[in-house]
Enzyme design. Structure first.
Site, PDB file in Angstrom:
ATOM      1  N   GLY A 150     -13.362  -2.020  46.796  1.00 15.58           N
ATOM      2  CA  GLY A 150     -14.700  -1.434  46.694  1.00 15.58           C
ATOM      3  C   GLY A 150     -14.644   0.072  46.524  1.00 15.58           C
ATOM      4  O   GLY A 150     -14.674   0.801  47.505  1.00 15.58           O
ATOM      5  N   ARG A 196      -4.406 -11.724  42.704  1.00 17.89           N
ATOM      6  CA  ARG A 196      -2.998 -11.610  43.090  1.00 17.89           C
ATOM      7  C   ARG A 196      -2.361 -12.917  43.528  1.00 17.89           C
ATOM      8  O   ARG A 196      -1.135 -13.014  43.526  1.00 17.89           O
ATOM      9  CB  ARG A 196      -2.851 -10.581  44.224  1.00 17.89           C
ATOM     10  CG  ARG A 196      -3.468  -9.238  43.928  1.00 17.89           C
ATOM     11  CD  ARG A 196      -2.754  -8.481  42.835  1.00 17.89           C
ATOM     12  NE  ARG A 196      -3.649  -7.490  42.266  1.00 17.89           N
ATOM     13  CZ  ARG A 196      -3.621  -7.084  41.010  1.00 17.89           C
ATOM     14  NH1 ARG A 196      -2.716  -7.546  40.183  1.00 17.89           N
ATOM     15  NH2 ARG A 196      -4.480  -6.211  40.559  1.00 17.89           N
ATOM     16  N   ASP A 225      -4.517   5.066  45.896  1.00 18.36           N
ATOM     17  CA  ASP A 225      -4.371   4.069  46.949  1.00 18.36           C
ATOM     18  C   ASP A 225      -2.942   4.046  47.474  1.00 18.36           C
ATOM     19  O   ASP A 225      -1.997   4.178  46.696  1.00 18.36           O
ATOM     20  CB  ASP A 225      -4.618   2.666  46.380  1.00 18.36           C
ATOM     21  CG  ASP A 225      -6.046   2.447  45.931  1.00 18.36           C
ATOM     22  OD1 ASP A 225      -6.951   2.833  46.659  1.00 18.36           O
ATOM     23  OD2 ASP A 225      -6.217   1.865  44.840  1.00 18.36           O
ATOM     24  N   ASP A 239      -7.668   9.172  43.748  1.00 16.82           N
ATOM     25  CA  ASP A 239      -7.704   7.697  43.652  1.00 16.82           C
ATOM     26  C   ASP A 239      -6.325   7.074  43.836  1.00 16.82           C
ATOM     27  O   ASP A 239      -6.046   6.021  43.285  1.00 16.82           O
ATOM     28  CB  ASP A 239      -8.318   7.242  42.309  1.00 16.82           C
ATOM     29  CG  ASP A 239      -8.608   5.742  42.287  1.00 16.82           C
ATOM     30  OD1 ASP A 239      -8.972   5.193  43.343  1.00 16.82           O
ATOM     31  OD2 ASP A 239      -8.438   5.113  41.214  1.00 16.82           O
ATOM     32  N   ARG A 274       1.648   5.133  45.216  1.00 14.72           N
ATOM     33  CA  ARG A 274       0.953   5.504  43.972  1.00 14.72           C
ATOM     34  C   ARG A 274       0.930   7.014  43.768  1.00 14.72           C
ATOM     35  O   ARG A 274       0.832   7.491  42.637  1.00 14.72           O
ATOM     36  CB  ARG A 274      -0.465   4.920  44.047  1.00 14.72           C
ATOM     37  CG  ARG A 274      -1.311   5.090  42.809  1.00 14.72           C
ATOM     38  CD  ARG A 274      -2.515   4.155  42.889  1.00 14.72           C
ATOM     39  NE  ARG A 274      -3.540   4.457  41.921  1.00 14.72           N
ATOM     40  CZ  ARG A 274      -4.656   3.733  41.750  1.00 14.72           C
ATOM     41  NH1 ARG A 274      -4.861   2.659  42.513  1.00 14.72           N
ATOM     42  NH2 ARG A 274      -5.558   4.054  40.853  1.00 14.72           N
TER      43      ARG A 274
END
Lengths: 515, 295
Positions: A185, A125, A293, A291, A318
């Site tokens: 992770g 990023r 985030d 999932d 998200r």
């Protein structure tokens, strides 16, 4: 020669050159109140608005933009970073790589290449700069400090154990002498951690855990690990609070293994940057099993809400919902969907979506919107104060999610597949959560971040090869150029008396100016 | 007149001569043949999710040095593992390579290397511009993993055909012919006859929900209207706000500025996208159960 000798040194900027542009230095006063012509941090400013005050490039003349230079990384890893401009030098990253580039010519000044390592290289990023130091995180979780003029290494510390499944793509956030670095992770059950590293010495100052570190007794998380803070947060100097989004819990799809809401995963957390202590947290996806985030940028604005000027925090998350919070206390002001969603039964009294048990991953599969790629993701949005629009790259998508006990309780622990999606740039009115306009970007999930300017322009990329300038008020296209798929967030600054637009297409970085 | 406009007229003129040829290009009717990588054509029955298939075996045993496998593991972990998993059995978005037919048929990289070089960009896999030694090491690691995992059963991302048998075929048939609207384009005795023999389990479900993968679904149609009022229909391969890219009668790609042509796009697959927003899970499982009877 030390082990970093393969950092190539080509040029040290002359003292006279530096003096001429010293107004753009990355010292504390400038970071707190950046000059209009600079881009000193990942988001440009601490508020995460990605809104430039520059007005030379405007709707009336944007059609005349011309390429000033092009920098090629010579690699096959796409540029996903926002560069930083300090004193006429651009700092650009890809995984394992940091370049210093002369912002006037696009020529490389120096290049650092990290040794080959086995951590994930899916993207990077950006760098961070403070005074004469530039900081780089590496996939194998090092934080390296360089002399920003010649690329010599000052120190190199390990921020997490990559052998345990951590990796880093993070652009650090610097507040005072704290270099805040996060890691990723998802494939191992490891706790979420954000570290504060001393900007001068590289010593660890504190660690914030979003889920309990191994060996501690804390029943709050329900046994969840994860909640990684892999994107760059924002900062309010008046409140002295740092705001960071946290990632999904692990095991990822097996929610039964971690009962309860699993704080502070899929959350926005407010931390004291001097101590790392949690001041408040707001969970945008309690007990996530998809999932999703909540790492999207927590954008800060001081603006009128329900007739009162308030300290706001906005996140287009998200999971498909747009949240407006009072950032002094983390209380919800507004929750509204900005993309197709089918996974929540409603909104609870705290402003949090209520997960529908019928949409939890199942043996025979459940059809879920959004899909795993999300209603948005790492690509940063931009807030235009004049119109009150948060402009975000959104996706209406569908996925199918499976879980059966045979998938186990470690890492992914389930199976899911993205089926289809369509992308739009959407202008969300922060006062109502309503979509003021949308601009189609193509099939699948978008990759480009957004920049707005005070002159009324919105700069972003479509899902194929085009960078585009739209009119912020209605989303109409004013200019485009095919440069390769845009996968970073554009930036702008002023140098040599001209406003420069910087955007990446594929593996190349482009500079555009008016003739 | 712009260059683009001239090319358009010239091309569309030649298209008119070849109109009878055009529909054939849009349809891949080979029920067989999993096209895998450039030029690699694996003969195999239905297009299956690797996770739902019996684990294939390497067709030609081949050995690699431990050093090569180790170097490949390092490269694989860095470049491939986020999507395909550190052990190559599947990750965040990519399939289990230890169950890949292409890997099973590969001989010292003859199929894997071309695929790595070109990528499968449409499926989200980038191309890898790596040195020969690095490609060889990756090939070595992938084969080593396939050998290593050949003895294991199950899989962390597995979806077995038996997992999916929860629907009611009669209800699915009623939905298909009624409110689902599927019958507007499809027929159990026409295009879908024998579909359950060609696809099983998750491969059938996925193709039902949103056709993709191989064989590729029909390309969308681009209908050009010429100044004379005549229309020419050709397969569309890509489009954005500014351009359309179509296959010309010679089968090569031609890109036109939307400003320079009058074109309308018809993509039958878009009905599937709309349908994704209409299904509830019961209806999805019922329609699947119905299609599963069309053997």
């Amino acid at each position: 020669m030390n082990k970093y000798a393969h950092a190539t040194l080509r040029l040290v900027a002359s003292a006279g050159f530096l003096a001429a542009v010293a107004a753009q230095s990355a010292d504390l006063p400038n970071l707190l109140r950046p000059p209009a012509d600079a881009w000193l941090t990942y988001h440009g400013e601490y508020d995460g608005q990605r809104h430039s005050k520059l007005t030379e490039i405007k709707p009336e003349n944007v059609g005349r933009l011309e390429q000033a230079w092009r920098f090629e990384t010579g690699q096959n890893q796409a540029i996903k970073a926002s560069p930083i401009l300090v004193d006429g030098i651009l700092y650009l990253t890809t995984p394992d790589n940091l370049w210093a580039i002369d912002a006037r010519t696009g020529k490389q000044l120096w290049h650092y290449r990290h040794p080959l390592n086995n951590a994930f290289h899916i993207g990077h990023r950006g760098a961070a700069v403070y005074q004469d130091t530039v900081y780089l995180t590496t996939p194998d979780c090092h934080l390296i400090a360089f002399n920003r003029l010649d690329g010599t290494v000052k120190w190199d510390v390990v921020i997490a154990n990559s052998d345990k499944g951590y990796w880093s793509s993070n652009a650090p956030l610097i507040v005072g002498n704290h270099v805040l670095v996060g890691v990723s992770g998802d494939f191992d059950n490891v706790p979420g951690q954000l570290k504060s590293i001393d900007a001068d010495s590289g010593k660890t100052q504190w660690i914030f855990y979003s889920t309990p570190p191994a060996g501690t007794k804390d029943s709050a998380s329900g046994g969840a690990t994860g909640g990684q803070m892999w994107t760059t947060g924002t900062y309010d100097p008046e409140l002295n609070l740092v705001f960071v989004g946290t990632g999904n819990p692990t095991p990822v799809l097996n929610g039964a293994a971690r009962p309860g809401d699993n704080p502070w995963t899929c959350s926005i957390v407010a931390l004291n940057p001097d101590t790392g202590k949690l001041v408040w947290g707001f969970q945008v996806s309690p007990h996530d099993t998809h999932d999703w985030d909540a790492n999207e940028v927590p954008v800060l604005a001081d603006a009128v809400f329900s007739g009162e000027t308030r300290k706001l925090l906005m996140q287009a998350s998200r999971n498909g919902y747009f949240f407006v919070l009072d950032r002094t206390n983390g209380k919800s002001l507004l929750t509204a969907p900005f993309a197709t969603v089918n996974w929540a039964k409603g909104i609870d009294s705290l402003g949090r979506p209520i997960p529908d048990p019928a949409k939890v991953p199942a043996r025979d599969g459940v059809l879920v919107a959004p899909n795993e790629a999300g209603a948005t993701n790492f690509r940063p949005p931009s807030f235009d104060p004049k119109t009150g629009f948060l402009i975000v790259s959104a996706q209406d998508g569908y996925g199918i999610y499976f879980f059966k006990p045979e998938h186990g309780g470690y890492g992914w622990a389930g199976a899911d597949y993205n089926l289809a999606g369509k992308s739009y740039l959407r202008a969300i009115d922060y006062r109502t959560g309503k979509i003021a306009w949308e601009h189609a970007l193509g099939d699948g999930a978008g990759t480009a971040g957004v920049l707005t300017t005070e002159s009324g322009l919105t700069i972003s990329g479509d899902n194929r090869v085009n960078v585009m300038a739209l009119r912020t008020s209605d989303g109409a296209t004013l200019w485009h150029q095919a440069i390769g798929k845009v996968q970073n967030a554009p930036i702008t600054y002023q140098l040599g008396g001209k406003q420069v637009l910087i955007v990446a297409g594929g593996e190349s970085l482009y500079a555009f100016t008016l003739p | 007149m712009s260059l683009g406009a001239k090319r358009t007229i010239c091309l569309l003129g030649s298209m008119l001569l070849a109109v009878s040829w055009i529909p054939a290009q849009g349809t891949n009717t080979s029920g067989q043949g999993n096209v895998s990588g450039s030029g690699a054509r694996i003969r195999r029955d239905p297009n299956q999710s690797p996770a739902a298939l019996p684990r294939p075996k390497t067709s030609t045993p081949q050995t690699y040095s431990a050093a090569q496998v180790q170097a490949g593991e390092l490269r694989f972990a860095a470049q491939c593992a986020f999507c395909h998993g550190r052990d190559a059995t599947g990750g965040e978005s990519g399939p289990d390579l230890t169950r890949s037919e292409l890997v099973a048929q590969d001989m010292r990289g003859d199929k894997i290397r071309p695929l790595l070089r070109t990528g499968r960009v449409d499926a989200g896999m980038p191309k890898f511009d790596l040195a020969d030694a690095e490609l060889d090491a990756m090939v070595a690691f992938i084969h080593a993993q396939m050998e290593k995992l050949a003895v294991l059963k199950g899989g962390k991302r597995s979806v077995e055909p038996s997992d999916l048998r929860t629907g009611n075929a009669a209800d699915g048939r009623a939905y298909f012919n009624g409110i689902g609207g599927c019958a507007a384009c499809h027929s159990a005795t026409g295009d879908l006859a024998g579909i359950a023999s060609r696809y099983q389990g998750f491969a059938l479900l996925r193709r039902m929900l949103f056709p993709s993968g191989r064989p590729e679904p029909s390309l969308p149609k681009a209908t050009f209207t010429l100044a004379s009022g005549e229309t020419v229909v050709v397969p569309l391969v890509a489009e954005d706000e500014f351009t359309v890219t179509v296959l010309d009668p010679m089968g090569s790609r031609q890109t036109y500025s939307r400003d320079a042509v009058n074109v309308k796009i018809d993509n039958p697959i878009s009905a599937h996208f709309t349908q994704l927003g209409k299904y509830n899970d019961a209806a999805m499982h019922n329609v699947f159960a119905y299609l599963d009877t069309l053997k």
